[in-house]
Design a protein around this motif. Sequence first.
Motif, PDB file in Angstrom:
ATOM      1  N   SER A 122      -3.462   3.845  -0.013  1.00 42.76           N
ATOM      2  CA  SER A 122      -3.876   3.510  -1.367  1.00 42.76           C
ATOM      3  C   SER A 122      -3.467   2.078  -1.695  1.00 42.76           C
ATOM      4  O   SER A 122      -2.336   1.656  -1.419  1.00 42.76           O
ATOM      5  CB  SER A 122      -3.220   4.453  -2.364  1.00 42.76           C
ATOM      6  OG  SER A 122      -3.400   3.985  -3.698  1.00 42.76           O
ATOM      7  N   SER A 123      -4.408   1.339  -2.293  1.00 40.61           N
ATOM      8  CA  SER A 123      -4.118  -0.013  -2.777  1.00 40.61           C
ATOM      9  C   SER A 123      -3.968  -0.027  -4.297  1.00 40.61           C
ATOM     10  O   SER A 123      -4.042  -1.093  -4.918  1.00 40.61           O
ATOM     11  CB  SER A 123      -5.236  -0.973  -2.359  1.00 40.61           C
ATOM     12  OG  SER A 123      -6.475  -0.580  -2.936  1.00 40.61           O
ATOM     13  N   PHE A 136       0.849  -1.187   0.000  1.00 41.39           N
ATOM     14  CA  PHE A 136       0.000   0.000   0.000  1.00 41.39           C
ATOM     15  C   PHE A 136       0.887   1.240   0.000  1.00 41.39           C
ATOM     16  O   PHE A 136       2.037   1.191   0.444  1.00 41.39           O
ATOM     17  CB  PHE A 136      -0.901   0.024   1.242  1.00 41.39           C
ATOM     18  CG  PHE A 136      -1.697  -1.240   1.437  1.00 41.39           C
ATOM     19  CD1 PHE A 136      -3.003  -1.331   0.992  1.00 41.39           C
ATOM     20  CD2 PHE A 136      -1.135  -2.349   2.072  1.00 41.39           C
ATOM     21  CE1 PHE A 136      -3.734  -2.488   1.159  1.00 41.39           C
ATOM     22  CE2 PHE A 136      -1.867  -3.519   2.243  1.00 41.39           C
ATOM     23  CZ  PHE A 136      -3.162  -3.581   1.790  1.00 41.39           C
ATOM     24  N   GLU A 137       0.333   2.335  -0.471  1.00 43.37           N
ATOM     25  CA  GLU A 137       1.055   3.603  -0.438  1.00 43.37           C
ATOM     26  C   GLU A 137       0.450   4.496   0.630  1.00 43.37           C
ATOM     27  O   GLU A 137      -0.770   4.654   0.712  1.00 43.37           O
ATOM     28  CB  GLU A 137       0.996   4.302  -1.794  1.00 43.37           C
ATOM     29  CG  GLU A 137       1.771   3.596  -2.892  1.00 43.37           C
ATOM     30  CD  GLU A 137       3.248   3.486  -2.597  1.00 43.37           C
ATOM     31  OE1 GLU A 137       3.846   4.486  -2.128  1.00 43.37           O
ATOM     32  OE2 GLU A 137       3.817   2.387  -2.826  1.00 43.37           O
ATOM     33  N   ASN A 175      -7.951  -4.905  -3.407  1.00 44.24           N
ATOM     34  CA  ASN A 175      -9.386  -4.613  -3.429  1.00 44.24           C
ATOM     35  C   ASN A 175     -10.185  -5.724  -4.092  1.00 44.24           C
ATOM     36  O   ASN A 175     -11.290  -6.065  -3.649  1.00 44.24           O
ATOM     37  CB  ASN A 175      -9.644  -3.294  -4.158  1.00 44.24           C
ATOM     38  CG  ASN A 175      -9.623  -2.101  -3.223  1.00 44.24           C
ATOM     39  OD1 ASN A 175      -8.729  -1.973  -2.394  1.00 44.24           O
ATOM     40  ND2 ASN A 175     -10.590  -1.218  -3.355  1.00 44.24           N
ATOM     41  N   TYR A 176      -9.639  -6.301  -5.163  1.00 42.40           N
ATOM     42  CA  TYR A 176     -10.346  -7.361  -5.884  1.00 42.40           C
ATOM     43  C   TYR A 176     -10.393  -8.642  -5.048  1.00 42.40           C
ATOM     44  O   TYR A 176     -11.422  -9.317  -4.996  1.00 42.40           O
ATOM     45  CB  TYR A 176      -9.659  -7.624  -7.225  1.00 42.40           C
ATOM     46  CG  TYR A 176      -9.661  -6.417  -8.127  1.00 42.40           C
ATOM     47  CD1 TYR A 176     -10.782  -6.089  -8.886  1.00 42.40           C
ATOM     48  CD2 TYR A 176      -8.544  -5.581  -8.201  1.00 42.40           C
ATOM     49  CE1 TYR A 176     -10.796  -4.970  -9.713  1.00 42.40           C
ATOM     50  CE2 TYR A 176      -8.548  -4.462  -9.022  1.00 42.40           C
ATOM     51  CZ  TYR A 176      -9.674  -4.157  -9.771  1.00 42.40           C
ATOM     52  OH  TYR A 176      -9.680  -3.057 -10.578  1.00 42.40           O
ATOM     53  N   PRO A 225      -5.039   6.775  -6.317  1.00 36.55           N
ATOM     54  CA  PRO A 225      -3.650   7.114  -5.982  1.00 36.55           C
ATOM     55  C   PRO A 225      -3.570   7.840  -4.645  1.00 36.55           C
ATOM     56  O   PRO A 225      -4.460   8.629  -4.290  1.00 36.55           O
ATOM     57  CB  PRO A 225      -3.218   8.025  -7.137  1.00 36.55           C
ATOM     58  CG  PRO A 225      -4.139   7.683  -8.265  1.00 36.55           C
ATOM     59  CD  PRO A 225      -5.447   7.329  -7.627  1.00 36.55           C
ATOM     60  N   TYR A 226      -2.471   7.613  -3.917  1.00 37.67           N
ATOM     61  CA  TYR A 226      -2.362   8.173  -2.575  1.00 37.67           C
ATOM     62  C   TYR A 226      -2.448   9.700  -2.576  1.00 37.67           C
ATOM     63  O   TYR A 226      -3.032  10.286  -1.662  1.00 37.67           O
ATOM     64  CB  TYR A 226      -1.068   7.736  -1.893  1.00 37.67           C
ATOM     65  CG  TYR A 226      -0.933   8.365  -0.535  1.00 37.67           C
ATOM     66  CD1 TYR A 226      -1.771   7.966   0.513  1.00 37.67           C
ATOM     67  CD2 TYR A 226      -0.047   9.416  -0.307  1.00 37.67           C
ATOM     68  CE1 TYR A 226      -1.706   8.575   1.753  1.00 37.67           C
ATOM     69  CE2 TYR A 226       0.028  10.024   0.932  1.00 37.67           C
ATOM     70  CZ  TYR A 226      -0.805   9.606   1.954  1.00 37.67           C
ATOM     71  OH  TYR A 226      -0.747  10.215   3.181  1.00 37.67           O
ATOM     72  N   ALA A 227      -1.894  10.356  -3.589  1.00 37.18           N
ATOM     73  CA  ALA A 227      -1.934  11.821  -3.615  1.00 37.18           C
ATOM     74  C   ALA A 227      -3.369  12.334  -3.586  1.00 37.18           C
ATOM     75  O   ALA A 227      -3.667  13.355  -2.950  1.00 37.18           O
ATOM     76  CB  ALA A 227      -1.203  12.342  -4.852  1.00 37.18           C
TER      77      ALA A 227
END
Length: 266
Positions: free
Chosen positions: A147-148, A55-56, A154-155, A128-130
């Motif tokens: 963020s994934s 993850f981010e 997620n899937y 996206p993490y941003a």
Amino acid sequence: MTTTANLPEVVSPEEWLAARKELLAKEKELTRAHDRVNADRRRLPMVRVDKPYTFEGPDGTVSLLDLFEGRPQLVMHHFMWTYDIDADGIEHPRDTGCPSCSSAADGIGGLRQLHVRNTTLVAVSRAPYAKLAAYRERMGWTFPWYSSAGSDFNYDFHATVDERVAPVQVFHRDEAELAEAGMPWSESMRGDWPGLSAFLRVGDEVFHTYSTFGRGIEQFHYGIPYLDLTALGRQEAWEEPKGRAVPLGLQVGGPALRLPDEYDEA
């Protein structure tokens, strides 16, 4: 808005207390049933998570184990994002999250009481993490958010459903079960779905213990536990008694639902 129809009967304090005791017996029955379900939930078997998900976050790339922050338990909000889809079917993330998930996130306060009970809470989204960081700052939220994007996470945990990527599972039902339940799968259902998952850490091993979707997460939305204590309730069209309040259209997916900072409380 309150209507003049079907409001509670006005009675004496003695009559109110008698009626309250009758309801109390039903509430106690519900509480005991809830305790039994909670116990059964704790008895659920668990699944070892072997895939090395990443993850981010604010400090760069982290693992699922890192999300625990050293605690043995992890509760995760699967936070839907909003996307524009172009003519080629490619998703382009917007700058805002799902209004319904945002209403749930707006109720997440300080996490101290979870932390002292050996539990970490985070949100995870596919954007996206941003995008997440900017929206979190806009809303003034302080919970951890990761963020994934670019991973299978997620899937695999059915927070994003797309039959082109992974077998369909919505509300723990596959395509055949969805059709049998009167909710046949269609392309319009592709995308993110809100949910909650729980994980347990034993040493450096991570186990998935629970997930819930649909009405399983409603108690975390816009103060529902408080609204259910009131005479007007959630002010949604399905509630009984009918005609007591004008429906506000603020339910999940409702026409009046807004991002949290878009309401004019005045």
